[in-house]
Write a protein that holds these residues in place. Structure first.
Motif, mmCIF file in Angstrom:
data_model
loop_
_atom_site.group_PDB
_atom_site.id
_atom_site.type_symbol
_atom_site.label_atom_id
_atom_site.label_comp_id
_atom_site.label_asym_id
_atom_site.label_seq_id
_atom_site.Cartn_x
_atom_site.Cartn_y
_atom_site.Cartn_z
ATOM 1 N N UNK A 1 10.051 12.695 6.994
ATOM 2 C CA UNK A 1 9.874 12.655 8.448
ATOM 3 C C UNK A 1 8.630 11.851 8.812
ATOM 4 N N UNK A 2 7.600 11.866 7.971
ATOM 5 C CA UNK A 2 6.413 11.051 8.243
ATOM 6 C C UNK A 2 6.712 9.569 8.040
ATOM 7 N N UNK B 1 14.615 11.099 10.025
ATOM 8 C CA UNK B 1 14.840 10.199 8.894
ATOM 9 C C UNK B 1 15.929 10.780 8.005
ATOM 10 N N UNK B 2 16.514 9.913 7.208
ATOM 11 C CA UNK B 2 17.353 10.396 6.123
ATOM 12 C C UNK B 2 16.482 11.027 5.064
ATOM 13 N N UNK B 3 17.089 11.781 4.171
ATOM 14 C CA UNK B 3 16.376 12.302 3.012
ATOM 15 C C UNK B 3 16.400 11.246 1.906
ATOM 16 N N UNK B 4 15.238 11.019 1.284
ATOM 17 C CA UNK B 4 15.178 10.060 0.186
ATOM 18 C C UNK B 4 16.001 10.543 -1.004
ATOM 19 N N UNK C 1 20.923 12.274 8.921
ATOM 20 C CA UNK C 1 19.662 12.530 9.609
ATOM 21 C C UNK C 1 19.783 13.845 10.379
ATOM 22 N N UNK C 2 19.318 14.924 9.760
ATOM 23 C CA UNK C 2 19.466 16.253 10.366
ATOM 24 C C UNK C 2 18.581 16.426 11.591
#
Length: 374
Positions: A171-172, A182-185, A192-193
Motif C-alpha cells: 500500500x505504501x 495496490x495489488x499484492x506483490x 486490488x482489495x
C-alpha cells in the motif's frame, strides 16, 4: 460449443424470468467508475511492472485510469452520432465517484488521518484532464452522459489507512505513486482489495462506511445541483441496513446484479438475490443488469455478439436490456489501443441495435426506474 450456447441461453433465461416486464424495446447503458484514479499514468504502470507487481495480468489494472478530455470527447462523439426513433441519443448512466484520496494531506498528517479531495480538484492535477469535469456537464446537457452516484471514492478507507499506519509495503508503494491501493506483490490474483469501498470488518466500520456513502450523496448533489436518485454500490457490496438512510438522501433505485454481496463480519460474504422491479420496505426499486459489453476485460471472443444475444433474450422475455459497460473500456491514457478498439466495437454495437430493433428506445437508469414504479 452447442453445450456452451445452451448453458448461456438457460442462464440468460433464468436472469430474465422474474420481475417487471414491458413490450417496449428499451436499452440502458450503465457504466461504473467515472472519476476514480485507478492507474495514474503509463509511467506509473511501468514502475509497477519494474517492481514486480502483476498489473499487466489484470486488465482493469492495466487499462483503467482517470478519464481524460480525449477519452470523454471521443466517447461522446460516438454516442452523439446515433439516435433512437424518438430522437434520443444512447446515454451512459455514468456512475461517478466524487472524490479521491488527497495524498499530500494524508502524508502531511503522517498517515494518521484520512483526507480526500473533490474529483474536480483531481482532474486539474492531471495533464489533459483539466476540462474533464466541464465535459461531464456538457455530456449531461447533450443527453449522452447521465451522472449518478457510485459512492464518495472507490476506496476502502479504513483498510487503506490501517495498512498505511502498519507500514505495509504494497500500500505504501501504491501511495508513493498516487494509487488508491495496490495489488499484492506476493499474490496479484487476489486483485486490488483496497477498491472494495464497502467491505466492512466490524459493526463500527459498517457505520463509518455508511457515513461515507451518505457524504458521497451530499457531495454529488453539491457538484451537480441535483440528487442522485439511483446508486450502484462499488463491487456490488451492500447491506440492506443502509437502505433507509440512503432513501432519506433521495435514492429510489439500486443498480446492480441479480446477486449482490453483504460482508458477514468474518472476512467473507453472504449473498442476496434480487430481480428487476423488486421493491423493498422503503419503496426503493432494484434494477438488474442483464447484458454485458466489456470488450477490455471480458474473455468472450465476440463482445458484440455476446451483448446482442443478451439484448435479444431480454426483449424475448419482455425486459429492458440493461447493459453493464465499465469506464475501463473507454480509457486510452495507458494504452491508446484499448479505447480505440472499444469505441470501434461500441459503434458497431449501436449500429446493430438500431438495425435489429428499429423501435429501440435509449433511456437512463432513473427513467427506467420511474417507468417501473408507475
Amino acid at each position: 460449443m452447442i453445450g456452451n450456447r445452451l448453458k448461456a441461453a438457460v442462464r440468460l433465461g433464468l436472469l430474465n424470468m422474474k420481475g417487471w416486464r414491458t413490450k417496449r424495446k428499451i436499452v440502458v447503458f450503465e457504466s461504473d467508475d467515472w472519476g476514480s484514479i485507478r492507474m495514474p499514468s503509463r509511467d506509473v504502470y511501468q514502475k509497477c511492472l519494474a517492481a514486480g507487481y502483476g498489473v499487466d495480468k489484470i486488465k482493469i489494472e492495466k487499462y483503467d485510469s482517470l478519464e481524460s478530455e480525449d477519452d470523454l470527447i471521443r466517447l461522446f462523439e460516438v454516442l452523439s452520432s446515433f439516435k433512437d426513433q424518438k430522437g434520443n441519443h444512447p446515454v451512459f448512466t455514468a456512475n461517478c465517484l466524487v472524490a479521491n484520496p488527497d495524498f499530500e494531506k494524508i502524508k502531511k498528517h503522517d498517515f494518521q488521518t484520512y483526507q480526500y479531495e473533490l474529483v474536480a480538484e483531481t482532474f486539474i492535477k492531471y495533464p489533459n484532464h483539466s476540462r474533464s469535469f466541464s465535459l461531464w456537464l456538457e455530456g449531461l446537457k447533450a443527453g449522452v452522459f447521465f451522472p449518478q452516484s457510485h459512492g464518495r471514492e472507490h476506496l476502502n478507507v479504513s483498510l487503506f489507512m490501517t495498512d498505511l499506519q502498519a507500514g505495509k509495503t504494497d500500500v505504501h508503494f501504491g501511495f508513493l505513486h498516487g494509487m488508491p491501493g495496490s495489488l499484492s506483490l506476493k499474490n496479484y490474483k487476489e486483485g486490488n482489495l483496497y477498491v472494495e469501498t464497502l467491505n466492512y470488518n466490524s459493526r463500527q466500520d459498517k457505520r463509518d462506511k455508511l457515513n461515507i456513502i451518505l457524504e458521497g450523496l451530499d457531495l454529488f448533489e453539491r457538484l451537480f445541483g441535483f440528487k442522485s436518485y439511483s446508486l450502484i454500490p462499488p463491487n456490488y457490496i451492500w447491506s440492506h441496513d443502509y437502505d433507509e438512510a440512503v432513501k432519506k438522501k433521495g435514492v429510489k433505485y439500486f443498480q446492480g446484479l441479480s446477486r449482490m454481496l453483504e460482508p458477514d463480519l468474518k472476512g467473507g460474504f453472504n449473498y442476496f438475490n434480487t430481480y428487476l422491479g423488486k421493491k423493498n420496505e422503503y419503496d426503493q426499486y432494484y434494477l438488474v443488469r442483464n447484458c454485458v459489453f466489456e470488450p477490455s476485460t471480458s474473455s468472450v471472443d465476440d463482445p458484440i455478439d455476446h451483448c446482442l444475444t443478451g439484448i435479444d433474450v431480454a426483449f424475448r422475455w419482455k425486459k429492458p436490456a440493461i447493459i453493464n459497460t465499465h469506464r475501463v473500456n473507454y480509457i486510452g491514457s495507458i494504452f491508446q489501443e484499448n479505447a480505440d478498439r472499444s469505441l470501434q466495437l461500441l459503434t458497431k454495437l449501436l449500429k446493430n441495435i438500431i438495425k435489429y430493433w428499429p423501435d429501440v428506445e435509449f433511456m437512463n437508469s432513473v427513467n427506467i426506474g420511474r417507468l417501473i414504479c408507475k
